[in-house]
Structures are given as C-alpha cells and as structure tokens.
Design an enzyme around this catalytic site. Structure first.
Site, PDB file in Angstrom:
ATOM      1  CB  CYS A  52      28.583  18.468  70.705  1.00  0.00           C
ATOM      2  SG  CYS A  52      26.928  19.396  70.072  1.00  0.00           S
ATOM      3  CB  CYS A  55      27.683  17.286  66.611  1.00  0.00           C
ATOM      4  SG  CYS A  55      28.742  18.671  66.890  1.00  0.00           S
ATOM      5  CG  HIS A 115      30.698  21.759  68.433  1.00  0.00           C
ATOM      6  ND1 HIS A 115      29.518  21.431  68.927  1.00  0.00           N
ATOM      7  CD2 HIS A 115      31.698  22.424  69.065  1.00  0.00           C
ATOM      8  CE1 HIS A 115      30.019  21.589  70.297  1.00  0.00           C
ATOM      9  NE2 HIS A 115      31.206  22.193  70.532  1.00  0.00           N
ATOM     10  CG  ASN A 155      19.002  31.525  76.270  1.00  0.00           C
ATOM     11  OD1 ASN A 155      18.723  32.761  76.172  1.00  0.00           O
ATOM     12  ND2 ASN A 155      18.471  30.676  77.047  1.00  0.00           N
ATOM     13  CB  SER A 163      23.897  23.947  79.206  1.00  0.00           C
ATOM     14  OG  SER A 163      22.598  23.461  78.147  1.00  0.00           O
ATOM     15  CG  HIS A 166      26.341  22.422  67.824  1.00  0.00           C
ATOM     16  ND1 HIS A 166      26.974  21.609  67.250  1.00  0.00           N
ATOM     17  CD2 HIS A 166      25.510  22.923  66.656  1.00  0.00           C
ATOM     18  CE1 HIS A 166      26.618  21.352  65.953  1.00  0.00           C
ATOM     19  NE2 HIS A 166      25.629  22.234  65.636  1.00  0.00           N
ATOM     20  CG  HIS A 168      21.431  25.370  70.464  1.00  0.00           C
ATOM     21  ND1 HIS A 168      22.587  25.786  71.220  1.00  0.00           N
ATOM     22  CD2 HIS A 168      20.550  25.105  71.341  1.00  0.00           C
ATOM     23  CE1 HIS A 168      22.495  25.532  72.377  1.00  0.00           C
ATOM     24  NE2 HIS A 168      21.260  25.399  72.996  1.00  0.00           N
ATOM     25  CD  GLN A 170      15.839  26.723  74.561  1.00  0.00           C
ATOM     26  OE1 GLN A 170      15.098  26.124  74.955  1.00  0.00           O
ATOM     27  NE2 GLN A 170      16.853  27.022  75.292  1.00  0.00           N
TER      28      GLN A 170
HETATM   29  O1  G1P Z   1      16.476  25.424  77.965  1.00  0.00           O
HETATM   30  P1  G1P Z   1      17.910  25.509  78.672  1.00  0.00           P
HETATM   31  O2  G1P Z   1      19.200  25.968  77.480  1.00  0.00           O
HETATM   32  O3  G1P Z   1      18.594  24.201  79.006  1.00  0.00           O
HETATM   33  O4  G1P Z   1      17.941  26.617  79.637  1.00  0.00           O
HETATM   34  C1  G1P Z   1      18.337  27.862  79.610  1.00  0.00           C
HETATM   35  O5  G1P Z   1      17.277  28.490  78.832  1.00  0.00           O
HETATM   36  C2  G1P Z   1      15.773  28.488  79.404  1.00  0.00           C
HETATM   37  C3  G1P Z   1      15.068  29.471  78.610  1.00  0.00           C
HETATM   38  O6  G1P Z   1      15.653  30.668  78.530  1.00  0.00           O
HETATM   39  C4  G1P Z   1      16.129  29.034  80.939  1.00  0.00           C
HETATM   40  O7  G1P Z   1      14.593  28.909  81.715  1.00  0.00           O
HETATM   41  C5  G1P Z   1      17.101  28.249  81.654  1.00  0.00           C
HETATM   42  O8  G1P Z   1      17.098  28.977  82.987  1.00  0.00           O
HETATM   43  C6  G1P Z   1      18.444  28.331  80.911  1.00  0.00           C
HETATM   44  O9  G1P Z   1      19.292  27.681  81.672  1.00  0.00           O
END
Ligand code: G1P
Ligand code: G1P
Lengths: 347, 347
Positions: A52, A55, A115, A155, A163, A166, A168, A170
């Site tokens: 990961c 981590c 994690h 997300n 993806s 873990h 998290h 943004q």
């Molecule tokens: O930034 P990440 O996690 O790689 O990407 C994810 O979040 C982003 C922001 O919400 C989106 O634009 C991407 O399509 C999604 O795959």
C-alpha cells in the site's frame, strides 16, 4: 383521482441550495432488477499492507517514502489534477470556444496509519484528529492568494473510483469557484441578504420540527436526508449554529462533528451490512476574500447503493441528459437509517 | 514559465450550451491505475433469447406478449418513472421545502427484433427505421397538452445501468422542462435573439475550419468531440442545417443521420475492441408551444470508458461536489476516434 401525495405520485423537488430539481418516482420501487450486480469486497484487510502506498514507511508512486506517522498524514498528490506553476493564459474564439488556465493544488489526507480501518471503525477521538487536519489545511489554503476555493472530499470504495482502500480523503484547491459551490454561494448569499439569516438555519428549523427526514442530531450537528436528496441514501451533516466554514467551529463543535460522522457512517455500514461506498465532501465558504455571510457549512454524503450491497442506482441516460431521478423517497431513506442498530455490524 | 497551452496545462473550458465548466488536466494521463477493473461481457449473443422480455413473441414483466414485430417496436414502459394519471398538486413550506407533482409517460423503443445486434452492427437502412420511429414519437408526444419536453435516449451496456442487452432505447416525456434542456433552451434562444443565428451553426463553422475536434462529417451531419466534452470520448452529432427538432429533418437528412450514427458507434466499438457502453440522447426543442427559434437539435454520446475496455472514468468526489474533470483532451480523443478503421472489428 386521489389527492397528490409524496408516497404514491411522481413529483419534482427543488434543491434550494443549487436551484436544481430531482424527479421522484416513489411508485417505481416495485421494478425488478435484472441488471448489473457489483462484486462484494468483504475480505478483512490487514492493519499494514506492504504494497500500500499510503501505509507508514512505504514508498509512494512518485518514489517518496512515507514517514512512520501515528495518526493523520498529509502530502501533495503525486498525480495532482491541479498544479501551482500553471502559467496564466486563456483562449477565446468569438465566445464560442472559451478556456482559461487554472492554478491550484491537490493533497491527500490520510485518516489513520491503520490500513484496515474506515471512518465508522475509527474512535471518535481519532476522527476528531481528521477534523483538526481539515481545519488546519482549509485555513492554510485560505491564506494563499491563488486559492479561492477548497474542496475537501473522500471517495470510499472501489465502486466510487477509489483506487486504494487505506482510509484517506483528498483536497483539491483552486483559483476558480467550481459550478456547484458557485451556485450555492449565489443562493445562500441572496437568501441572507433578503432574510438576514442563513437559509440552512431556517431549513433546519422546519426539519427539526417535522422530524421526518432527520437521521440523528447531537448537541451541535444534525444529520438528515435533505428534502431534495438525489442519491438513494444521500445525507447531509449541518452545523446547528450558522458557521461559514470549519475554521469557525469551536473545539467542542469539532468533537460533536467527529461524533456525528461516526454515527452516520456506522448506520451506512449497517444498512446493507457492508463497508458502504460513498463520495462525501464539505461545502463551505470560498476563500476568495468576500464576506460570504450567507454561507453555512455542511457535509454531503452521496452513496450509490440502492437495493443491497451489490445493486446500485445508475445515474445514466435520463439523469445525464435531463435531471436526476430517484425511486425511494427521502422520508423512507431517513427512517431506514434512523432505525438501524447503533453498533457496527462487524463488532 | 512556458506559455499556456492546452496539451500541458490544467485549464477550464466552458460549455456554451449549459454555461457550465469542465476542468481539464492533460498532464494527468500518466497516472497509474490500481482501482476498479470492469468485467468484460464478450460472449456472442444469440439472435433470439427465450428469456428476453424484448424479443418478438416473448412475455414481458407486466404479463403482456410482444408481437412478432419485424423491424422496430414501441410500447409503454411497464415500470415507468412518469405516469399520465398523476393528480395535480404540490407542496411549499416557506419556499424551503418545494415540490410539484409531475405528469408524463415513459416508452421503450426496440431497435430490432434481432437480440444479438447493436446500432453499429445494424444496417443503415434499419437504423433509419429507428430514426423514423423517434420522429413519429416526438411529433405525436408534441401534440399532447401535458407533454412539454421529450427526452429520447439509449443506455447501452451493463456498466451504464442497462438491464437488458436487446437493442433498445427509451423515451421519457413530461410536463416540466428538466434542468439541462432548460439551460440549453435559455442559452440557445438568447444567442439567437442577439445574433439572428443558431449558436451551433456558428460553432460548427469554426470547428469545420479548424478540424481539430471533428471525427467525421457527411452531407448533412457532423460528428465531433465538443470543445467542452466531459466524458473521455464524449461526442456530439449535429445537423449542418439549423433544425429545431428531428421532426424538421428531410427524408434525405434522416438517411444521413442514420449513417453517421452507424459510423460513430463503429468507431466506438473499434476503439477498445469491445461493445462500447454509453448513454446517448437527443437534445431538441421542448414541445411547450414556444417558438424556441434558437434550438438546434443535436445528439450527445457519453461513454464512460477511459483507458481500455475495462477501465472507466469515475465521475465521483470532486466531480459530484465541484464540477466535472477530465484527463485526456477533446483534441486527443477526436484524433483517436477519427483515425480508427472504418470496418467493425468483429466482422
Ligand atoms: O484522485 P484519484 O483517487 O486517483 O481519482 C478519483 O478521484 C478523482 C476526484 O474525485 C476523480 O476525478 C477520478 O475520476 C477518480 O478515479
Ligand atoms: O429504465 P431502466 O433501464 O430500467 O433504468 C435505467 O435507466 C434509467 C433512465 O436513464 C435510470 O434512471 C436508471 O437508474 C437505470 O437503471
């Protein structure tokens, strides 16, 4: 013909914050489902995963090594959609082809070194540390001249494009105010100018009297399914006090906020006994130097699941071309969430 | 610092039809993908499936028996999101809780009796029959007093929420004009009033000169990736002549339209050698009795795939909270689609 009511008749509801409509088709819940069924991800995750990139102590895609952090951890996104050193510029062909360069930056906020965790499985005191970091980052970004808007979000789950499991979130911060917060800015400020009060304060007052769409409340926050919810189990966490942005929350309010986040995300997990996927984010005052007196911070959770852990609502076709549509009513969703056990199903 | 350009620098582009923005992050295509991978559905379908509720002679969910139709076939959706006999009514609590009952209807348009086909695999003359049915339905619905807007669309592929692979689309028609066509109505009519010409006519003129975003054109139609495209391989089919709605297309134009639909959907299938999923729909003048002189019909294709037949673009988090974001540019996407072989990969 019977009288119009919300439980039986197709209708539209207005989102007072964005000015947009949602089509509600409550009679449609009887529809059979022969479409896509998602695969379940229910394997128990280890507390540490050597592969990961979030981590502690591990190497990231960009080659950097994560510190041995013990609670939260923040770094600049190695694949940021927004960059600080973008040159100024633009393009305009007869007002028909219009583009503008955009400065900004993107960060990753790691919620915990463990994690295997998610927000509903974390201690309230540890969620409080995430809230503290959000506040710190929001206030620091607000100081930067080229940042006029800060979007904090998470997300959660593969189905939401996440993806890495873990825990998290943004932050994407930028010079322009994006479309959705721009609409909210206009509507909230206009309401404040006319009524001298925040639109969400007045809205909360009605909801707290009716109690049809309230999921929970605690001392300083309310979690409810907004009257105009789009996603089947969409929910909004709103501060009871009129607070423009999380930088204005008292320390006590921050505790209350952490507590209600935990309660709501436990309810989500318990609904279909799964790690409930969603996108969630905080809408709050732009950092553009304006007063934004009408702004009232709130956090929105947009989970895609509709019928079970494997059947989601698809926002396609009509939704992409016309406007969003939902089958179950906001009142039904709120009742479902409110009536669930308080303890996480896995414990 | 280098000069701003579209290929290297994050920027925003304006959708002149809706007034909304998309964030373009062209430098981000290098990002590795560790997230969700879709499962491929590549089994060859039979021409007739005894369990399909759209095949000729079969029984539908509602119990009705389909006729032994030989080209297209239309019926009222057995699980319609909109109903004709909805009572009038509404709800308004201090302009904060606002709802209105909504009348309408929903239909299913079957494209072909052959269960194994999709638009790119059909003969142009058979797609022409689908176009004829769209025209017929649009004009008949326009006659109804309680129908002010008609949305014709297709959801293709499991990943787009399509629950039956038999080639078919839908029509949802209703009393209100939904948000997206309402914005287009306002912008198109305003442009027409100011310039005495359709905004898409003027836009096409520039695009046909530049040829950077054109995919194909034929005698009466152009297929292009709009400057403001949101989905990675989003495309728009526009009539060269300023036509308000498909009811005004000449018979020759209908042929041309069918032909360009086939060409575009073949390019889509060839891009990742798969049956390319998408939502597509026709935007055209509301049937509300207004002149709508600025309206210029166009069809938009919104396909989710980004990198391969199994990796899609997720419109989540930032996109749900702020505004859409894309990685590859519209110019890159148009070139990719333009340069593909003209023959379907499976033939
Ligand atoms: O930034 P990440 O996690 O790689 O990407 C994810 O979040 C982003 C922001 O919400 C989106 O634009 C991407 O399509 C999604 O795959
Ligand atoms: O009508 P269907 O095909 O059953 O349903 C599909 O298309 C509808 C209209 O685009 C969407 O609202 C649904 O979420 C989707 O599953």
């Amino acid at each position: 013909m019977s009288e119009f009511n919300f439980e039986d008749h197709p209708h539209r509801r207005l989102n007072i914050l964005t000015g947009e409509w949602v089509l509600v088709s409550p009679h449609r819940t009887k529809r059979p489902w022969q479409g896509k069924v998602e695969k379940l991800e229910l394997e128990k995750k280890p507390s540490y995963d050597p592969k990961c990139y979030l981590c502690p102590g591990n190497e990231r895609a960009g080659g950097q090594i994560n510190p041995e952090y013990s609670d939260t951890f923040v770094f600049n996104n190695d694949f940021a959609a927004l960059l600080e050193d973008t040159p100024e510029g633009g393009y305009n062909k007869k007002n028909l082809l219009v583009a503008k360069s955009e400065k900004g930056l993107a960060k990753v906020i790691v919620f915990s070194p463990d994690h295997s965790l998610t927000l509903p499985l974390m201690e309230v005191s540890d969620i409080r540390k995430v809230v503290d970091l959000w506040v710190e980052e929001y206030l620091a970004l607000a100081e930067k001249d080229f940042i006029n808007y800060v979007q904090i979000f998470e997300n959660k789950g593969e189905i939401m494009g996440c993806s890495n499991p873990h825990p998290h979130g943004q932050i994407w911060a930028q010079s322009s105010i994006p479309d959705i917060p721009a609409k909210k800015t206009a509507n909230m400020n206009a309401y404040y100018e006319e009524h001298g009060k925040s639109i969400l304060e007045d809205y909360l007052e009605i909801e707290l009297k009716k109690r049809e769409r309230i999921i929970f409340e605690n001392e300083h926050f309310v979690a409810l399914v907004p009257f105009w919810a789009v996603w089947p189990y969409e929910a909004m966490i709103v501060s009871k006090r009129h607070v423009k942005h999380i930088g204005h929350l008292s320390l006590e309010e921050r505790d209350s906020y952490a507590e209600i986040i935990k309660k709501l995300t436990i309810a989500y997990d318990n609904l279909f006994e799964t790690s409930f996927p969603y996108s969630a984010g905080i809408h709050q005052a732009p950092t553009d130097g304006n007063e934004n007196d009408g702004w009232h911070m709130h956090m929105t959770f947009m989970p895609p699941l509709l019928r079970s852990a494997t059947v989601k609502k698809f926002m396609v076709g009509y939704e992409m071309l016309a406007n969003p549509q939902r089958d179950i009513t906001a009142e039904f969703a709120a009742k479902k969430l409110r009536d669930l056990p308080e303890k996480h199903f896995s414990i």
